[in-house]
Design a protein around this motif. Sequence first.
Motif, PDB file in Angstrom:
ATOM      1  N   ARG A  60       0.816  -1.221   0.000  1.00  0.00           N
ATOM      2  CA  ARG A  60       0.000   0.000   0.000  1.00  0.00           C
ATOM      3  C   ARG A  60       0.843   1.262   0.000  1.00  0.00           C
ATOM      4  N   PHE A  61       1.922   1.272   0.810  1.00  0.00           N
ATOM      5  CA  PHE A  61       2.698   2.502   0.957  1.00  0.00           C
ATOM      6  C   PHE A  61       4.071   2.433   0.306  1.00  0.00           C
ATOM      7  N   GLY A  62       4.415   1.289  -0.277  1.00  0.00           N
ATOM      8  CA  GLY A  62       5.617   1.199  -1.090  1.00  0.00           C
ATOM      9  C   GLY A  62       6.906   0.927  -0.339  1.00  0.00           C
ATOM     10  N   SER A  63       7.064   1.423   0.878  1.00  0.00           N
ATOM     11  CA  SER A  63       8.303   1.259   1.626  1.00  0.00           C
ATOM     12  C   SER A  63       8.042   1.548   3.095  1.00  0.00           C
ATOM     13  N   LEU A  64       9.055   1.262   3.932  1.00  0.00           N
ATOM     14  CA  LEU A  64       8.941   1.570   5.354  1.00  0.00           C
ATOM     15  C   LEU A  64       8.825   3.080   5.557  1.00  0.00           C
ATOM     16  N   LYS A  65       9.552   3.841   4.745  1.00  0.00           N
ATOM     17  CA  LYS A  65       9.473   5.303   4.812  1.00  0.00           C
ATOM     18  C   LYS A  65       8.052   5.773   4.513  1.00  0.00           C
ATOM     19  N   GLY A  66       7.403   5.117   3.530  1.00  0.00           N
ATOM     20  CA  GLY A  66       6.030   5.478   3.196  1.00  0.00           C
ATOM     21  C   GLY A  66       5.074   5.193   4.333  1.00  0.00           C
ATOM     22  N   VAL A  67       5.308   4.079   5.055  1.00  0.00           N
ATOM     23  CA  VAL A  67       4.461   3.757   6.217  1.00  0.00           C
ATOM     24  C   VAL A  67       4.667   4.801   7.313  1.00  0.00           C
ATOM     25  N   LYS A  68       5.935   5.172   7.553  1.00  0.00           N
ATOM     26  CA  LYS A  68       6.234   6.150   8.606  1.00  0.00           C
ATOM     27  C   LYS A  68       5.594   7.505   8.323  1.00  0.00           C
ATOM     28  N   SER A  69       5.568   7.908   7.042  1.00  0.00           N
ATOM     29  CA  SER A  69       5.048   9.230   6.697  1.00  0.00           C
ATOM     30  C   SER A  69       3.521   9.240   6.567  1.00  0.00           C
ATOM     31  N   ALA A  70       2.875   8.064   6.621  1.00  0.00           N
ATOM     32  CA  ALA A  70       1.413   8.005   6.501  1.00  0.00           C
ATOM     33  C   ALA A  70       0.762   8.488   7.808  1.00  0.00           C
ATOM     34  N   THR A  71      -0.456   8.967   7.674  1.00  0.00           N
ATOM     35  CA  THR A  71      -1.216   9.378   8.854  1.00  0.00           C
ATOM     36  C   THR A  71      -1.979   8.184   9.425  1.00  0.00           C
ATOM     37  N   LYS A  72      -2.476   8.358  10.629  1.00  0.00           N
ATOM     38  CA  LYS A  72      -3.247   7.291  11.265  1.00  0.00           C
ATOM     39  C   LYS A  72      -4.480   6.966  10.433  1.00  0.00           C
ATOM     40  N   GLU A  73      -5.126   8.008   9.867  1.00  0.00           N
ATOM     41  CA  GLU A  73      -6.341   7.797   9.081  1.00  0.00           C
ATOM     42  C   GLU A  73      -6.042   7.009   7.806  1.00  0.00           C
ATOM     43  N   GLU A  74      -4.900   7.308   7.159  1.00  0.00           N
ATOM     44  CA  GLU A  74      -4.547   6.606   5.923  1.00  0.00           C
ATOM     45  C   GLU A  74      -4.285   5.121   6.191  1.00  0.00           C
ATOM     46  N   ILE A  75      -3.600   4.812   7.292  1.00  0.00           N
ATOM     47  CA  ILE A  75      -3.340   3.408   7.622  1.00  0.00           C
ATOM     48  C   ILE A  75      -4.641   2.697   7.989  1.00  0.00           C
ATOM     49  N   ALA A  76      -5.515   3.394   8.728  1.00  0.00           N
ATOM     50  CA  ALA A  76      -6.779   2.783   9.158  1.00  0.00           C
ATOM     51  C   ALA A  76      -7.695   2.483   7.975  1.00  0.00           C
ATOM     52  N   ARG A  77      -7.504   3.185   6.842  1.00  0.00           N
ATOM     53  CA  ARG A  77      -8.340   2.929   5.664  1.00  0.00           C
ATOM     54  C   ARG A  77      -7.938   1.641   4.940  1.00  0.00           C
ATOM     55  N   VAL A  78      -6.745   1.123   5.231  1.00  0.00           N
ATOM     56  CA  VAL A  78      -6.305  -0.125   4.608  1.00  0.00           C
ATOM     57  C   VAL A  78      -7.126  -1.272   5.189  1.00  0.00           C
ATOM     58  N   PRO A  79      -7.682  -2.147   4.359  1.00  0.00           N
ATOM     59  CA  PRO A  79      -8.495  -3.261   4.871  1.00  0.00           C
ATOM     60  C   PRO A  79      -7.735  -4.086   5.908  1.00  0.00           C
ATOM     61  N   GLY A  80      -8.386  -4.363   7.040  1.00  0.00           N
ATOM     62  CA  GLY A  80      -7.786  -5.166   8.091  1.00  0.00           C
ATOM     63  C   GLY A  80      -7.056  -4.368   9.155  1.00  0.00           C
ATOM     64  N   PHE A  81      -7.099  -3.032   9.042  1.00  0.00           N
ATOM     65  CA  PHE A  81      -6.402  -2.177  10.014  1.00  0.00           C
ATOM     66  C   PHE A  81      -7.403  -1.232  10.681  1.00  0.00           C
ATOM     67  N   SER A  82      -7.368  -1.198  12.004  1.00  0.00           N
ATOM     68  CA  SER A  82      -8.215  -0.282  12.771  1.00  0.00           C
ATOM     69  C   SER A  82      -7.405   0.955  13.145  1.00  0.00           C
ATOM     70  N   LYS A  83      -8.085   1.961  13.705  1.00  0.00           N
ATOM     71  CA  LYS A  83      -7.386   3.162  14.139  1.00  0.00           C
ATOM     72  C   LYS A  83      -6.442   2.851  15.301  1.00  0.00           C
ATOM     73  N   ALA A  84      -6.855   1.938  16.178  1.00  0.00           N
ATOM     74  CA  ALA A  84      -5.998   1.569  17.303  1.00  0.00           C
ATOM     75  C   ALA A  84      -4.710   0.909  16.811  1.00  0.00           C
ATOM     76  N   LEU A  85      -4.858   0.015  15.807  1.00  0.00           N
ATOM     77  CA  LEU A  85      -3.681  -0.657  15.260  1.00  0.00           C
ATOM     78  C   LEU A  85      -2.791   0.346  14.523  1.00  0.00           C
ATOM     79  N   ALA A  86      -3.413   1.290  13.812  1.00  0.00           N
ATOM     80  CA  ALA A  86      -2.653   2.326  13.111  1.00  0.00           C
ATOM     81  C   ALA A  86      -1.837   3.157  14.099  1.00  0.00           C
ATOM     82  N   SER A  87      -2.439   3.520  15.232  1.00  0.00           N
ATOM     83  CA  SER A  87      -1.720   4.285  16.259  1.00  0.00           C
ATOM     84  C   SER A  87      -0.545   3.485  16.808  1.00  0.00           C
ATOM     85  N   ARG A  88      -0.747   2.176  17.011  1.00  0.00           N
ATOM     86  CA  ARG A  88       0.325   1.328  17.529  1.00  0.00           C
ATOM     87  C   ARG A  88       1.495   1.265  16.537  1.00  0.00           C
ATOM     88  N   ILE A  89       1.173   1.146  15.250  1.00  0.00           N
ATOM     89  CA  ILE A  89       2.214   1.083  14.220  1.00  0.00           C
ATOM     90  C   ILE A  89       3.058   2.353  14.230  1.00  0.00           C
TER      91      ILE A  89
END
Length: 614
Positions: free
Chosen positions: A579-608
């Motif tokens: 989804r985000f292409g690299s670890l850098k892409g995951v780090k620069s993503a917002t909590k909302e963007e990660i939570a929109r990925v299927p299988g990810f909640s806002k709580a899990l996004a915050s933990r990441i």
Amino acid sequence: MKKFPLVSVDSEALRTLSMKPGVYLFRDLQGVVLYVGKAKKLRSRVRSYFRSLKDLSPKNQKMVELIESVDSIVVGTEAEALILEANLIKEYQPRFNILLRDDKKYPYIKVTVREPFPRVYVTRRVVNDGSRYFGPYTSVNQMRQALEVVNRLHTVRSCRYNLPKDSPDRPCLDYHIQRCKAPCVGLQSESEYRGMIDDILQILEGDTEELRSQIDARMMDASEGLNFELAAKMRDVIAGLDVIAREQRVHRTQGGNIDIVGLARDGKLAAGVVLKVRRGLLLGRVAQRFGEIQNETDQDLLSSLVSRHYLGGGDEGMVDLPRMVLSPNFFSDQDLLEEILTEAAGYRVRITVPQRGEKLRLSELAEVNARQVLEDRIIALTYADNRAEDALFSLQDELGLKVVPRLMVCFDVSHMQGKETVASAVVFQNGEPSRADYRHMRIKGDWGNDDFQSMQEAVHRYFRRRLDERTPLPDLVVIDGGKPQLSAAHNAFNHLDLPDITVVALAKKEEEVFVQGKKTPLRLDRRNRALHILQRIRDEAHRFAVRYNRKLRTKRTLRSQLGDIPGIGPHRQTVLLRRFGSLKGVKSATKEEIARVPGFSKALASRILTYLGN
């Protein structure tokens, strides 16, 4: 319930795809990405490929036959899908997508205007850091002339101190040879330095007329004051400004800030350009060459050119956006791209097709530029074909081959201390790389550092598949290595009972050519074209193998970092990286963007984000 043709893709997986916007990736049996596409409704778009093969183009029919699996990434909007598609195409370079290749990575002049004491220097990397970038300069001489005028007229600092917070105790040599006025130790005020930078920006923007008058007046004053050294310096500055004004092709246009797109096509070859006009001045040109095209329309090529020019280059494409983009024709995703550019620029960006007047003339100019790029490409290919033909005949003579080696394959093995062992098979056709036929593979055997066993496995697997698929066998096989690697390749041939194929090995350092059955290696003259073509295919196989090995090592590192996060298993790691292409892409993503990925909640996004230090 609808039936799907007999293909490898699980029909149930097709029925369960999301109906939301997103991007889909078709993969073959080895997991290689064949095609990346976007869709407003994923399920409808993906299923359309598998309903009736006879309704597809020959290119898509061939692609569908190779598809083994489908990956999909759901996003929030169609605009997000378009951006992600451009980035994934750039990342994977799928063989069935329209591929664009930059002619070069042209240099820019960068002015760090956000710094209190800005610097001026050359860079080939554009980032969205608030600096001013001028270029790209297709003529290095033109760029050097602009910098020479800047250096004659002003004394810009060359140091990298973070002024005024970080500064030295005393001035450097540049101050003593009058190349800098030492703002680092307070010998030049910020206001005076800023005034100098404003003049430099004027020069680089091409607005030299007003500045020329000022320099002319300073030259006359110096002459009247008998300061002939300063007068001579001002004279040289004026000469430099006149050169810039002459060499820069100036076009006054209504609206001022415009990008003009041009496209030219000749059979399976095509080229595109984007001309950059700012404040009514033509400042640069970005040229792109298309890979070999099949049944794509001009609108398809235009859509790929414009979308990837702005969206596929990261920050570089979103710097200094125009108010208007002139296109030679309407294309798909035009309204969507307009919306994305408008949001990124903070003002309305229109994409329009000119019909008459000055803008039509500029559109014709862009087409002329594209035609020139294409003609240069055709001439270069013709010249390369002639040289390649001579090299192939020379290679046939030197190796005593029965046929001209028009189809060649070269193997190399790469690993890091016995781990992530991979092999590459690079194909040259008529003396030129045939990148669509390149293959890389993970070595399955637990051979560790044994390059010879790994080479034998790679050669065996490659030719086993070609025999099974009944595809043409190469005229010449090249092995990166010496006698042991050559023997390993022959062992693979013996197990397969292959017909008589010539195999040679090219050893590094001495560049000796080993031929099976000959005791002494063949030493070719370093200027011999036969040796040059062997070196080219050997070096390309090495590059391709090392690149794949590095990619696997990088993935292992990324997965280990993501794997430390509770609740993130192998499947979720794969989803995040796709989804985000690299670890850098995951780090620069917002909590909302990660939570929109299927299988990810806002709580899990915050933990990441917490575990990644964001």
